[in-house]
Enzyme design. Structure first.
Site, PDB file in Angstrom:
ATOM      1  N   SER A  49      13.270  45.457 -48.143  1.00  0.00           N
ATOM      2  CA  SER A  49      13.749  46.834 -47.646  1.00  0.00           C
ATOM      3  C   SER A  49      13.222  47.660 -48.120  1.00  0.00           C
ATOM      4  O   SER A  49      13.256  48.839 -48.038  1.00  0.00           O
ATOM      5  CB  SER A  49      15.162  47.207 -47.112  1.00  0.00           C
ATOM      6  OG  SER A  49      15.758  46.693 -47.583  1.00  0.00           O
ATOM      7  N   ASP A  87      15.114  39.479 -52.831  1.00  0.00           N
ATOM      8  CA  ASP A  87      14.832  39.023 -52.204  1.00  0.00           C
ATOM      9  C   ASP A  87      13.390  38.287 -52.620  1.00  0.00           C
ATOM     10  O   ASP A  87      12.000  38.756 -53.881  1.00  0.00           O
ATOM     11  CB  ASP A  87      13.972  39.745 -51.120  1.00  0.00           C
ATOM     12  CG  ASP A  87      15.001  40.003 -49.969  1.00  0.00           C
ATOM     13  OD1 ASP A  87      15.009  38.848 -49.760  1.00  0.00           O
ATOM     14  OD2 ASP A  87      14.479  40.893 -48.702  1.00  0.00           O
ATOM     15  N   GLU A 186      19.544  37.878 -38.079  1.00  0.00           N
ATOM     16  CA  GLU A 186      18.331  39.316 -38.000  1.00  0.00           C
ATOM     17  C   GLU A 186      18.275  38.818 -36.609  1.00  0.00           C
ATOM     18  O   GLU A 186      17.744  38.395 -36.211  1.00  0.00           O
ATOM     19  CB  GLU A 186      17.454  39.639 -38.743  1.00  0.00           C
ATOM     20  CG  GLU A 186      17.709  40.787 -39.248  1.00  0.00           C
ATOM     21  CD  GLU A 186      16.235  41.963 -39.821  1.00  0.00           C
ATOM     22  OE1 GLU A 186      16.613  41.592 -40.678  1.00  0.00           O
ATOM     23  OE2 GLU A 186      16.129  42.809 -40.218  1.00  0.00           O
TER      24      GLU A 186
HETATM   25  O1  KIV Z   1      14.933  43.109 -47.027  1.00  0.00           O
HETATM   26  C1  KIV Z   1      16.854  43.787 -46.919  1.00  0.00           C
HETATM   27  O2  KIV Z   1      17.346  44.609 -47.162  1.00  0.00           O
HETATM   28  C2  KIV Z   1      17.372  42.617 -46.016  1.00  0.00           C
HETATM   29  C3  KIV Z   1      18.814  42.979 -45.219  1.00  0.00           C
HETATM   30  C4  KIV Z   1      18.163  43.655 -44.092  1.00  0.00           C
HETATM   31  C5  KIV Z   1      18.534  41.678 -44.675  1.00  0.00           C
HETATM   32  O3  KIV Z   1      16.055  41.376 -45.828  1.00  0.00           O
END
Ligand code: KIV
Length: 269
Positions: A49, A87, A186
């Site tokens: 994100s 991520d 999500e």
């Molecule tokens: O990228 C992110 O911040 C996420 C969360 C919203 C779960 O994947």
């Protein structure tokens, strides 16, 4: 678990079904990571994100592995007790299992992450198996998967049709069976998230997925109200920092222009 004990994947897993919900928050730099850790957040997520809230992109797709490694490393310097997850960004793992293994390895070796999160279900299960087999913990991510925004036709709630519902359930099962220690769900109807939470043996972490998940995750900027114009239904604002920061910046500019800053006390003799 002692209040200051390090949060591990094992500690998170044993909370499943105990009613002790897991609080997850994103962070992208050391200052906010430290504030989150000191506040008792269980899991700090360096989310892709960051492409949207830090880099100003319209989706997460442009985020690179180098950028994730960089942000994970600087966040790690502020995290002491919380569990640190980073991520895997778009196209760092979709083309081959080997790509995913190497990318995840970088997030742990260079980014100092303790686990990786990746989007996908059945199609990601082979990679999840290989990563966990290599000692890399994996948090799954099912439901509305932002890296598939163009395939999904936008950031839309998923799981409202029977076909979508069946697919998301199959994805969640596959992710858990492949060895993920937790999964994000999500933007799905709360009844579907509740069903997944009952069915899988690992903690579910919801965002826009209702109150029955084993934990919740929020993007830091949303929780703090850093973007005053952005207020989707699933967001609860715990502060209006966008407004407060704007006011502070304006007050500083006014003081400089009026000669009120710096004062004699703020000046060296
Ligand atoms: O990228 C992110 O911040 C996420 C969360 C919203 C779960 O994947």
């Amino acid at each position: 678990m002692a209040a200051d004990a390090k949060v591990t994947t094992a500690a998170l897993r044993i909370r499943k079904g105990t009613g002790q919900r897991i609080a997850v928050l994103t962070a992208y730099d050391v200052v906010f990571a430290r504030l989150a850790d000191d506040a008792g957040i269980d899991v700090v997520l360096v989310g892709d994100s960051l492409g949207m809230v830090v880099q100003g992109e319209r989706s997460t797709l442009a985020v690179t592995l180098d950028e994730m490694v960089y942000h994970s490393r600087i966040v790690s310097r502020g995290v002491r007790r919380a569990h640190l997850v980073a991520d895997l960004p778009f196209m760092s793992y979709q083309a081959s299992v080997e790509d995913g293994m190497r990318a995840a390895g970088r997030l742990l070796k260079e980014g100092r992450a303790e686990a990786v999160k990746l989007e996908g279900g059945v199609e990601a299960s082979e990679l999840i198996r290989r990563l966990t087999g290599a000692g890399i913990p994996v948090m799954g991510h099912v439901g509305m998967t932002p890296q598939s925004v163009h395939q999904l036709g936008g950031f839309k709630v998923q799981g409202r049709t029977d076909a979508q519902r069946a697919k998301i359930l199959a994805d969640a099962r596959a992710v858990a069976e492949a060895g993920a220690y937790a999964m994000v769900i999500e933007a799905v109807p709360h009844a579907l998230a509740a069903e997944i939470t009952r069915e899988v043996s690992v903690p579910t972490i919801g965002i826009g997925a209702g109150a029955d998940c084993d934990g919740q995750v929020m993007v830091m900027h949303d929780l703090l109200g850093l973007e005053p114009a952005w207020k989707p239904r699933f967001v609860r604002r715990y502060a209006e920092m966008g407004k407060a920061v704007g006011e502070a910046f304006a007050a500083y500019a006014a003081d400089v222009r009026a000669g009120r800053f710096p004062s004699p006390e703020e000046t060296y003799d």
